[in-house]
Design an enzyme around this catalytic site. Structure first.
Site, mmCIF file in Angstrom:
data_model
loop_
_atom_site.group_PDB
_atom_site.id
_atom_site.type_symbol
_atom_site.label_atom_id
_atom_site.label_comp_id
_atom_site.label_asym_id
_atom_site.label_seq_id
_atom_site.Cartn_x
_atom_site.Cartn_y
_atom_site.Cartn_z
ATOM 1 N N GLU A 18 -2.342 7.419 6.445
ATOM 2 C CA GLU A 18 -2.968 6.776 5.773
ATOM 3 C C GLU A 18 -4.423 6.169 5.563
ATOM 4 O O GLU A 18 -4.618 5.254 4.837
ATOM 5 C CB GLU A 18 -1.986 5.680 5.508
ATOM 6 C CG GLU A 18 -0.196 6.507 5.468
ATOM 7 C CD GLU A 18 0.488 4.716 5.600
ATOM 8 O OE1 GLU A 18 0.390 4.079 3.900
ATOM 9 O OE2 GLU A 18 1.401 5.311 6.215
ATOM 10 N N SER A 149 3.875 4.970 3.054
ATOM 11 C CA SER A 149 3.715 6.285 2.061
ATOM 12 C C SER A 149 4.587 7.148 1.515
ATOM 13 O O SER A 149 3.768 8.700 1.179
ATOM 14 C CB SER A 149 1.642 6.596 2.414
ATOM 15 O OG SER A 149 1.564 5.251 1.583
ATOM 16 N N TYR A 215 -0.360 8.623 -5.221
ATOM 17 C CA TYR A 215 -2.466 8.313 -4.807
ATOM 18 C C TYR A 215 -2.723 9.374 -6.057
ATOM 19 O O TYR A 215 -3.576 9.645 -5.948
ATOM 20 C CB TYR A 215 -2.824 8.593 -3.299
ATOM 21 C CG TYR A 215 -1.580 7.390 -3.122
ATOM 22 C CD1 TYR A 215 -1.845 6.165 -3.067
ATOM 23 C CD2 TYR A 215 -1.349 8.195 -2.138
ATOM 24 C CE1 TYR A 215 -1.563 5.143 -2.098
ATOM 25 C CE2 TYR A 215 -0.474 6.528 -1.148
ATOM 26 C CZ TYR A 215 -0.059 5.598 -0.748
ATOM 27 O OH TYR A 215 0.089 4.494 -0.298
ATOM 28 N N ARG A 254 5.944 -5.241 -1.012
ATOM 29 C CA ARG A 254 6.234 -5.047 -1.781
ATOM 30 C C ARG A 254 7.992 -4.103 -1.401
ATOM 31 O O ARG A 254 7.713 -3.446 -0.242
ATOM 32 C CB ARG A 254 5.422 -3.467 -2.395
ATOM 33 C CG ARG A 254 6.116 -2.954 -3.488
ATOM 34 C CD ARG A 254 5.358 -1.527 -3.896
ATOM 35 N NE ARG A 254 5.804 -0.768 -3.776
ATOM 36 C CZ ARG A 254 5.160 -0.266 -2.116
ATOM 37 N NH1 ARG A 254 3.830 0.167 -1.962
ATOM 38 N NH2 ARG A 254 5.377 0.908 -1.112
ATOM 39 N N ASP A 256 10.920 -2.197 -1.675
ATOM 40 C CA ASP A 256 11.473 0.017 -2.558
ATOM 41 C C ASP A 256 12.518 -0.193 -2.458
ATOM 42 O O ASP A 256 13.588 0.041 -1.629
ATOM 43 C CB ASP A 256 10.894 0.596 -1.898
ATOM 44 C CG ASP A 256 9.027 0.872 -1.888
ATOM 45 O OD1 ASP A 256 8.787 -0.009 -2.140
ATOM 46 O OD2 ASP A 256 8.672 1.336 -0.949
ATOM 47 N N GLU A 269 12.995 0.089 1.736
ATOM 48 C CA GLU A 269 12.108 -0.245 3.211
ATOM 49 C C GLU A 269 11.256 -0.808 2.237
ATOM 50 O O GLU A 269 11.603 -1.599 1.544
ATOM 51 C CB GLU A 269 10.438 0.802 3.370
ATOM 52 C CG GLU A 269 10.532 1.559 2.240
ATOM 53 C CD GLU A 269 9.034 2.527 2.965
ATOM 54 O OE1 GLU A 269 8.751 2.003 4.157
ATOM 55 O OE2 GLU A 269 8.972 2.978 2.002
ATOM 56 N N ASN A 271 7.398 -2.734 2.879
ATOM 57 C CA ASN A 271 5.691 -2.032 2.805
ATOM 58 C C ASN A 271 5.258 -3.886 2.804
ATOM 59 O O ASN A 271 5.028 -4.606 2.274
ATOM 60 C CB ASN A 271 5.424 -1.919 1.669
ATOM 61 C CG ASN A 271 6.097 -0.531 1.347
ATOM 62 O OD1 ASN A 271 6.098 0.376 2.477
ATOM 63 N ND2 ASN A 271 6.942 -0.555 0.650
ATOM 64 N N GLY A 275 -0.205 -1.239 -0.933
ATOM 65 C CA GLY A 275 -1.555 -0.483 -1.367
ATOM 66 C C GLY A 275 -2.444 -2.221 -2.478
ATOM 67 O O GLY A 275 -1.519 -2.361 -3.058
#
Length: 308
Positions: A18, A149, A215, A254, A256, A269, A271, A275
């Site tokens: 990443e 990611s 992205y 964050r 998910d 998961e 994070n 990002g």
């Protein structure tokens, strides 16, 4: 001493899969801090990171590293040895969140709902794939146990696709998660300093919210707030905060989730270094909660001082 008097190093880049995303996040954070008047330096993390931190006189590290040793507790451990405070979660929480097998087991212990899953180790595959016991129906999500990611992730709808999906995931490590794909909505919840900021619903135009969808501007529709009823939204937010707390996370995360057709949330998961690019979700969520990008960055930074 004022925070603006401290020398802040934004750690970005690194050598994980990443890297490019991390450089984008790091540059956005660097520019925001510079605009706010902070004494800040951008550092592209390599194997000489210790020397770079000393040479630049870094007093606080703002971590913008995604994946690999930047997010798995290794960098956090090194910073603790060097006595440099840093943003985000500590060594253990970072390691747990990055390892999907470990985090799922912690979630189960704390009764945080996760999709049914099995762990497949490459050493187990000396026997035939058909011998694997998977007691839940397709589609399956096949992903590496320790990447972020959506790197190396496949959706398998047919057993013929399984071997290829495993090979793809194994190129990132020796452990692979096979979990049931939860049909429904994908919701991401932002948490900042143990409080829920809000959430976003993601609707990718591709098959799922993969690396490309994440992205590439224009490939995903973002619904803020999510188009779900208030009761289900509250449940999703409560579940996300429970996951954040279960892992002992700090700063900004964050979480998910997938919400099934009955409105039940499942955590995919957490994070620990979300990002911070132009298409990133946490800044979108924070904006709706009243934090522009610079205010979000400053709030994350203040969290370091509050912890120390």
């Amino acid at each position: 001493m004022m925070l603006t008097d401290k020398r802040i190093g934004v750690l970005m880049g690194g050598i994980s899969a990443e890297r490019e995303v991390s450089l984008k996040s790091g540059n956005a954070i660097y520019n925001a801090l510079k605009g706010l008047g902070y004494n800040v330096v951008a550092i592209d993390v390599g194997h000489d990171i210790c020397n770079a931190l000393k040479k630049e006189g870094v007093e606080i590290a703002f971590l913008a590293l995604h994946g690999g040793y930047g997010e798995n507790g290794s960098m956090q451990g090194m910073l603790e040895i060097l006595g440099i405070p840093y943003t985000g979660s500590d060594v253990l929480s970072s390691a747990l969140a990055m390892d999907k097998e470990a985090s799922k087991k912690v979630f189960l212990y704390h009764k945080v709902p996760v999709p049914p899953f099995v762990i497949v180790r490459s050493s187990n595959l000396k026997s035939r794939i058909s011998n694997l016991e998977i007691n839940f129906g397709m589609p399956w999500v096949v992903k590496p146990a320790t990447e972020g990611s959506s790197v190396g992730v496949s959706i398998v709808k047919d057993k013929k696709e399984f071997k290829q999906a495993l090979d793809k995931a194994y190129s990132y490590g020796s452990r692979v998660i096979v979990e049931r794909f939860i049909k429904g909505k994908e919701i991401h919840i932002g948490v900042l300093n143990n409080k829920v900021l809000g959430g976003v619903e993601v609707r990718p135009s591709l098959e799922f919210y993969n690396y490309e969808a994440k992205y590439t501007p224009g490939l995903t529709e973002y619904i803020l707030p999510p188009e779900i009823n208030s009761r289900i939204y509250k449940k999703a937010k409560d579940t996300a905060l429970s996951a954040h707390i279960a892992l002992g996370c700090k700063g900004a995360t964050r979480v998910d989730l997938r919400i099934d057709k009955k409105g039940k949330p499942y955590v995919l998961e957490v994070n620990t270094i979300p990002g911070m690019t132009e298409t990133s979700l946490l800044p979108k969520i924070a904006r709706l909660a009243g934090f522009d990008f610079s205010a979000l960055i400053e709030e994350i930074l203040r969290g370091v001082i509050d912890e120390s």
